[in-house]
Design an enzyme around this catalytic site. Structure first.
Site, short mmCIF file in Angstrom:
data_model
loop_
_atom_site.label_atom_id
_atom_site.label_comp_id
_atom_site.label_asym_id
_atom_site.label_seq_id
_atom_site.Cartn_x
_atom_site.Cartn_y
_atom_site.Cartn_z
N GLU A 94 11.94 -13.38 13.46
CA GLU A 94 11.86 -11.74 13.34
C GLU A 94 10.60 -11.02 14.15
O GLU A 94 9.64 -11.42 13.93
CB GLU A 94 11.79 -11.37 11.69
CG GLU A 94 12.81 -11.88 11.05
CD GLU A 94 12.75 -11.53 9.53
OE1 GLU A 94 11.70 -11.34 9.01
OE2 GLU A 94 13.83 -11.66 8.92
N HIS A 145 15.46 -7.34 7.91
CA HIS A 145 14.40 -7.55 6.76
C HIS A 145 13.77 -6.33 5.99
O HIS A 145 12.68 -6.01 5.95
CB HIS A 145 12.99 -8.11 7.37
CG HIS A 145 12.32 -9.22 6.26
ND1 HIS A 145 11.57 -10.20 6.79
CD2 HIS A 145 12.03 -8.84 5.26
CE1 HIS A 145 11.01 -10.55 5.71
NE2 HIS A 145 11.18 -9.78 4.72
#
Length: 347
Positions: free
Chosen positions: A271, A299
């Site tokens: 990420e 997220h």
């Protein structure tokens, strides 16, 4: 105890000026600095003299950085997961690592349920297809859509967030079961849910599986192709825990071949993902068979406005306790060579 402002607290990433929350808690004893770093290499020469460090999630905080810390009294992760920090290295150097385990409990549970309901009720599938003009204006292309009441909602990891999710699923009429070998006997009775003694047993009997465990050596790759194949055909998988717990490429393949009817992924192995990430590519490609059945978020399951204030405030309070030599509330490592502390429960 007041030492003026002789101490220094460094926030490595994510949080930038104004640091009003942190300075309200720490300003009378420490200077608070935000580096706004995106890689660990950006910390070199800027963090070594810190008396405490607050670390978020843009990069791994590794042994090489920890060994350069000259007088650090604590490394604080103002969030739940601490897999990005080498807690063993910190312990070996006498530095406690602390987290904020409770701030996003409700939000993550809400997000998991939102994904599960949107997918299992056909809402996401129909919205995705009809918006771009695919199919007739009715429910036919989404069937079968079985009634949810009485179907098994399986939870992996029955810690704070897993428990909150179990209570929400129970309120919707699901038959709730969980797998977690580390929580004590009786949790199932206290919650009014069932306990599965094996992961395979939970997977094979669940219409929806939701993950709520941290990323450890034990849980890394916990759900991959073989595990998904044990789930009933046409079931649903939700991951709001950590990307590395689930093989997201295997999820996409299971969506494409019909083993899974839908999947909600809030977290990826990397990420932010690389531009050529195959999971993101499938999610963006209307021609891909997984496209209409995949919910992907960046997220964000943890987030709410109030929660953002909460994790910053609680993280700063734990940092203050460390600087003043007071007992720490949420230390996650041992200050000696670390023994295994794997767990399935979300902490």
């Amino acid at each position: 105890m007041n030492r003026g402002i002789s101490l220094k607290v460094v926030i490595t990433d994510l949080i930038v000026e104004p640091l009003d929350i942190e300075r309200e808690v720490l300003g009378d004893i420490a200077e608070v600095i935000a580096l706004d770093a995106m890689t660990e290499s950006e910390l070199v020469g800027r963090i070594e003299d810190a008396d405490a460090v607050m670390v978020y999630h843009y990069f791994r905080f590794t042994r090489s950085t920890i060994e350069r810390l000259e007088n650090c009294k604590a490394i604080v992760r103002p969030g739940v997961g601490y897999d990005g920090i080498d807690i063993q290295a910190a312990g070996e150097h006498g530095i406690p690592v602390c987290n904020v385990p409770d701030y996003g409990t409700e939000e993550v549970a809400d997000s998991a349920m939102a994904m599960a309901l949107s997918l299992s009720r056909g809402t996401h599938f129909l919205n995705s297809r009809l918006r771009r003009g695919v199919g007739d204006w009715n429910v036919e292309q989404a069937v079968p859509i079985p009634r949810l009441r009485g179907r098994q909602f399986g939870i992996i990891g029955c810690g704070r967030i897993g428990t909150a999710t179990a209570l929400r699923a129970k309120a919707f009429g699901f038959d709730v079961a969980f797998y977690d070998p580390y929580v004590p006997d009786g949790i199932d009775k206290a919650l009014g849910v069932r306990r599965e003694r094996s992961l395979s047993g939970l997977l094979s009997s669940s219409h929806i599986v939701s993950l709520h465990c941290p990323l450890t050596d034990e849980t890394r790759g916990l759900i991959a192709g073989a595990e998904i194949a044990r789930m009933p055909q046409g079931s649903f998988l939700i991951n709001t825990s950590r990307g590395g717990v689930v093989d997201s490429q295997a999820v996409v393949e299971a969506l494409a071949n019909g083993q899974l009817a839908g999947a909600g992924i809030d977290v990826l192995e990397q990420e932010p993902p690389q531009p050529n990430n195959p999971v993101v590519a499938a999610w963006r490609d209307p021609a891909h068979p997984a496209h209409d059945r995949l919910l992907l978020n960046p997220h964000t399951a943890y987030y709410c406005d109030e929660g953002c204030v909460e994790f910053r405030h609680k993280g700063a309070l734990e940092t203050r306790r460390a600087l003043l030599g007071e007992p720490l509330r949420n230390q996650v490592n041992s200050l000696s060579p670390l023994e295994s502390c794997n767990t399935v429960s979300e902490i």
